[in-house]
Write a protein that holds these residues in place. Structure first.
Motif, PDB file in Angstrom:
ATOM      1  N   THR A   1       0.862  -1.174   0.000  1.00 18.81           N
ATOM      2  CA  THR A   1       0.000   0.000   0.000  1.00 18.81           C
ATOM      3  C   THR A   1       0.901   1.226   0.000  1.00 18.81           C
ATOM      4  O   THR A   1       2.127   1.111  -0.074  1.00 18.81           O
ATOM      5  N   ALA A   2       0.297   2.397   0.108  1.00 16.43           N
ATOM      6  CA  ALA A   2       1.097   3.632   0.115  1.00 16.43           C
ATOM      7  C   ALA A   2       1.936   3.753   1.378  1.00 16.43           C
ATOM      8  O   ALA A   2       2.935   4.479   1.396  1.00 16.43           O
ATOM      9  N   THR A   3       1.554   3.043   2.437  1.00 18.16           N
ATOM     10  CA  THR A   3       2.239   3.220   3.724  1.00 18.16           C
ATOM     11  C   THR A   3       3.042   2.017   4.199  1.00 18.16           C
ATOM     12  O   THR A   3       3.898   2.161   5.076  1.00 18.16           O
ATOM     13  N   ASN A   4       2.777   0.829   3.657  1.00 19.27           N
ATOM     14  CA  ASN A   4       3.505  -0.343   4.144  1.00 19.27           C
ATOM     15  C   ASN A   4       3.525  -1.464   3.110  1.00 19.27           C
ATOM     16  O   ASN A   4       2.733  -1.469   2.158  1.00 19.27           O
TER      17      ASN A   4
ATOM     18  N   TRP B   1       6.865  -0.680   7.388  1.00 16.93           N
ATOM     19  CA  TRP B   1       6.299   0.633   7.105  1.00 16.93           C
ATOM     20  C   TRP B   1       7.214   1.441   6.195  1.00 16.93           C
ATOM     21  O   TRP B   1       8.429   1.336   6.252  1.00 16.93           O
TER      22      TRP B   1
ATOM     23  N   SER C   1       8.033   6.692   1.917  1.00 16.11           N
ATOM     24  CA  SER C   1       7.801   7.246   0.584  1.00 16.11           C
ATOM     25  C   SER C   1       7.895   6.133  -0.441  1.00 16.11           C
ATOM     26  O   SER C   1       8.248   4.997  -0.136  1.00 16.11           O
ATOM     27  N   ALA C   2       7.583   6.459  -1.705  1.00 16.99           N
ATOM     28  CA  ALA C   2       7.712   5.488  -2.788  1.00 16.99           C
ATOM     29  C   ALA C   2       9.167   5.076  -2.967  1.00 16.99           C
ATOM     30  O   ALA C   2       9.463   3.910  -3.253  1.00 16.99           O
TER      31      ALA C   2
ATOM     32  N   GLU D   1      10.016   2.452  -0.504  1.00 13.62           N
ATOM     33  CA  GLU D   1       9.567   1.111  -0.889  1.00 13.62           C
ATOM     34  C   GLU D   1      10.571   0.446  -1.821  1.00 13.62           C
ATOM     35  O   GLU D   1      10.915  -0.721  -1.665  1.00 13.62           O
TER      36      GLU D   1
END
Length: 269
Positions: free
Chosen positions: A85-88, A105, A108-109, A112
């Motif tokens: 997801t955007a956060t984890n 967690w 940012s992108a 990731e």
């Protein structure tokens, strides 16, 4: 085991080490008479089953394994599922003793991209983090995940987890062997099935002593899934864990042993 290993005295960059005999974690007596450990200052090697079975007196207390507080844990397993997801980023990890969800967690992108590099489906990874509960389900909040580059690390980690657990269960004979574990009431199901009946050594009389012992232990296991390699090491008694793993690998190369449900369960051919 090398003294440079972070799980033993003298390693770990100054953190409390796991030391055979005496008190691993530098345990102290709490006011209530129980053991109080420096859980936040140490890193405990564990199996996933130990994480799943860890006790917690109440929601705000530390988890306990072998009756000792533990917060930071490290385990090795293979990636079975992965989602982001955007956060984890979430993974389902299995190690032959069980499965658990792991969440890492992200800030940012770009974060990731860096944190997921080299982590792939069915590949082994090393995870360091903390045991958490959310929505009534236990998971591990990961501080660090990295891919395993040398498969020996998988076996070595399991041996460390067994060693440390035995040091708590049987502090007067820390590393011990199969006999010491039984005397300490060790829970063999943390690593594999219950102990099977012994068999005759005559079938493997031509093998070197350690390989012969390994074959006796593995052949006595009647479960279709075979036996976990860490339990083989424990049942080989006083033999050095790394030597046991070398014996297993040699027997597999000779076709006398083969892996079953995963790389960590073996059976006699």
């Amino acid at each position: 085991m090398s003294n440079g290993n972070p799980y033993y005295g003298g390693g770990g960059g100054g953190g409390g080490g796991f030391v055979p005999g005496g008190s691993p974690f530098g345990s102290q007596e709490s006011p209530g008479g129980g053991r109080k450990s420096r859980a936040n200052q140490t890193l405990r090697p564990v199996t996933i089953k130990q994480i799943i079975d860890a006790a917690q007196a109440h929601p705000d207390s530390d988890f306990q394994i072998d009756g000792v507080d533990v917060q930071a844990v490290q385990f090795v397993g293979s990636v079975h599922n992965q989602s982001a997801t955007a956060t984890n980023v979430s993974y389902e990890i299995g190690d032959g003793t069980g499965y658990i969800d792991v969440r890492q967690w992200l800030d940012s992108a770009d974060d990731e991209a860096g944190k997921t590099s080299g982590i792939e489906q069915d590949k082994y990874v090393v995870i360091t983090g903390n045991i958490k509960v959310f929505g009534g389900k236990r998971h591990v909040s990961a501080q660090h995940i990295r891919p395993v580059t040398n498969h020996d690390e998988v076996y070595h980690h399991l041996l460390k987890a067994v060693y440390v657990s035995q040091s708590f269960r049987n502090p007067n004979g820390a590393s011990g062997g199969a006999g010491a574990g039984a005397g300490a009431g060790a829970n063999h199901s943390d690593y594999a099935a219950a102990a099977p009946a012994a068999i005759s050594a005559n079938d493997y009389a031509h093998l070197p002593p350690l390989q012969r012992k390994v074959m006796e232990v593995v052949s006595a296991e009647e479960h279709d899934d075979g036996i976990h390699v860490s339990l083989v090491s424990r049942r080989c008694g006083t033999a050095n864990g790394e030597e046991v793993m070398e014996a297993i690998e040699s027997l597999m190369s000779e076709g006398m042993l083969f892996s079953t449900i995963d790389d960590l369960h073996i059976k006699a051919a």
